[in-house]
Design a protein around this motif. Sequence first.
Motif, PDB file in Angstrom:
ATOM      1  N   ALA A  33      68.426 -90.572  -3.956  1.00 47.75           N
ATOM      2  CA  ALA A  33      67.194 -90.843  -4.639  1.00 47.75           C
ATOM      3  C   ALA A  33      66.321 -91.412  -3.710  1.00 47.75           C
ATOM      4  N   MET A  34      64.930 -91.333  -4.031  1.00 51.09           N
ATOM      5  CA  MET A  34      64.021 -92.053  -2.646  1.00 51.09           C
ATOM      6  C   MET A  34      63.026 -92.768  -3.724  1.00 51.09           C
ATOM      7  N   GLY A  35      62.783 -93.945  -2.966  1.00 54.83           N
ATOM      8  CA  GLY A  35      61.635 -94.874  -3.299  1.00 54.83           C
ATOM      9  C   GLY A  35      60.649 -95.209  -2.438  1.00 54.83           C
ATOM     10  N   TRP A  36      59.543 -95.849  -2.887  1.00 55.02           N
ATOM     11  CA  TRP A  36      58.730 -96.345  -2.079  1.00 55.02           C
ATOM     12  C   TRP A  36      58.379 -97.939  -2.393  1.00 55.02           C
ATOM     13  N   PHE A  37      57.867 -98.684  -1.389  1.00 53.27           N
ATOM     14  CA  PHE A  37      57.744-100.034  -1.828  1.00 53.27           C
ATOM     15  C   PHE A  37      56.679-100.455  -0.833  1.00 53.27           C
ATOM     16  N   THR A  91      46.046-102.844  -0.005  1.00 54.09           N
ATOM     17  CA  THR A  91      46.640-103.411   1.425  1.00 54.09           C
ATOM     18  C   THR A  91      47.816-103.657   1.590  1.00 54.09           C
ATOM     19  N   ALA A  92      48.819-103.051   2.447  1.00 59.01           N
ATOM     20  CA  ALA A  92      49.958-103.457   2.765  1.00 59.01           C
ATOM     21  C   ALA A  92      50.760-102.564   3.655  1.00 59.01           C
ATOM     22  N   VAL A  93      51.872-102.981   4.230  1.00 56.23           N
ATOM     23  CA  VAL A  93      52.669-102.167   4.739  1.00 56.23           C
ATOM     24  C   VAL A  93      53.737-101.413   3.576  1.00 56.23           C
ATOM     25  N   TYR A  94      53.421-100.033   3.842  1.00 56.97           N
ATOM     26  CA  TYR A  94      54.432 -99.419   2.931  1.00 56.97           C
ATOM     27  C   TYR A  94      55.699 -98.702   3.267  1.00 56.97           C
ATOM     28  N   TYR A  95      56.867 -98.928   2.717  1.00 58.49           N
ATOM     29  CA  TYR A  95      58.022 -98.396   2.946  1.00 58.49           C
ATOM     30  C   TYR A  95      58.685 -97.499   2.084  1.00 58.49           C
ATOM     31  N   CYS A  96      59.521 -96.580   2.740  1.00 56.07           N
ATOM     32  CA  CYS A  96      60.121 -95.467   1.866  1.00 56.07           C
ATOM     33  C   CYS A  96      61.715 -96.040   1.957  1.00 56.07           C
ATOM     34  N   ALA A  97      62.436 -95.945   1.032  1.00 57.61           N
ATOM     35  CA  ALA A  97      63.833 -96.184   1.085  1.00 57.61           C
ATOM     36  C   ALA A  97      64.610 -94.890   0.183  1.00 57.61           C
ATOM     37  N   ALA A  98      65.994 -94.885   0.763  1.00 53.11           N
ATOM     38  CA  ALA A  98      66.738 -93.780   0.129  1.00 53.11           C
ATOM     39  C   ALA A  98      67.907 -94.656  -0.372  1.00 53.11           C
ATOM     40  N   ASP A  99      68.414 -94.140  -1.386  1.00 50.93           N
ATOM     41  CA  ASP A  99      69.802 -94.696  -1.901  1.00 50.93           C
ATOM     42  C   ASP A  99      70.390 -93.548  -2.808  1.00 50.93           C
ATOM     43  N   PRO A 100      71.736 -93.300  -3.015  1.00 54.23           N
ATOM     44  CA  PRO A 100      72.307 -92.514  -3.783  1.00 54.23           C
ATOM     45  C   PRO A 100      72.112 -92.613  -5.157  1.00 54.23           C
TER      46      PRO A 100
END
Length: 129
Positions: A33-37, A91-100
Motif C-alpha cells: 500500500a502507498m501513502g503520501w505525507f 507548503t511543505a516537504v512531501y513524502y511517500c511511504a510504502a507498507d504492506p
Amino acid sequence: QVQLAESGGGLVQAGGSLRLSCAASGRTFSNYAMGWFRQAPGKEREFLAAIIRGGGSQLYADSVKGRFTISRDNAKNTAYLQMDSLKPADTAVYYCAADPKLHTLVVATTDKDTDPEIWGKGTLVTVSS
C-alpha cells in the motif's frame, strides 16, 4: 526491498496544481500500500492520503479531501499525488511511504509505535500567495 524516490515538487502560485510522483525500485511494488505525507516547517508530519495495493480504494485526510487525489500505476511502479487548488498552507516537504498494510500508513502519524516500512526522501512544494 523497495526504494522510493519522490519528484514533481516546486514553486507554484496559490490556486495552481502540481502532480507528485513516487517511483519505486524493485519488483514488489504491487505488494505495498502507498501513502503520501507532508511536513511543514516547525510542524509534525501529517498524513495526507493512502491507496491499497491494487489501487481500487483510497483514503484521505480531511485537510486535503476534494483537492488532492492519490493514484498508482503498478505497471510503472509509480504512485502519484495530484494536488489542485493549492494554498500557501500546503507548503511543505512531501513524502511517500510504502507498507504492506494500508492501516499502518493511515495511523503512522498518530500511533508512535507504528512506522511504514519504507520512506522516500521527500520533495519540497512551495505555494506562493
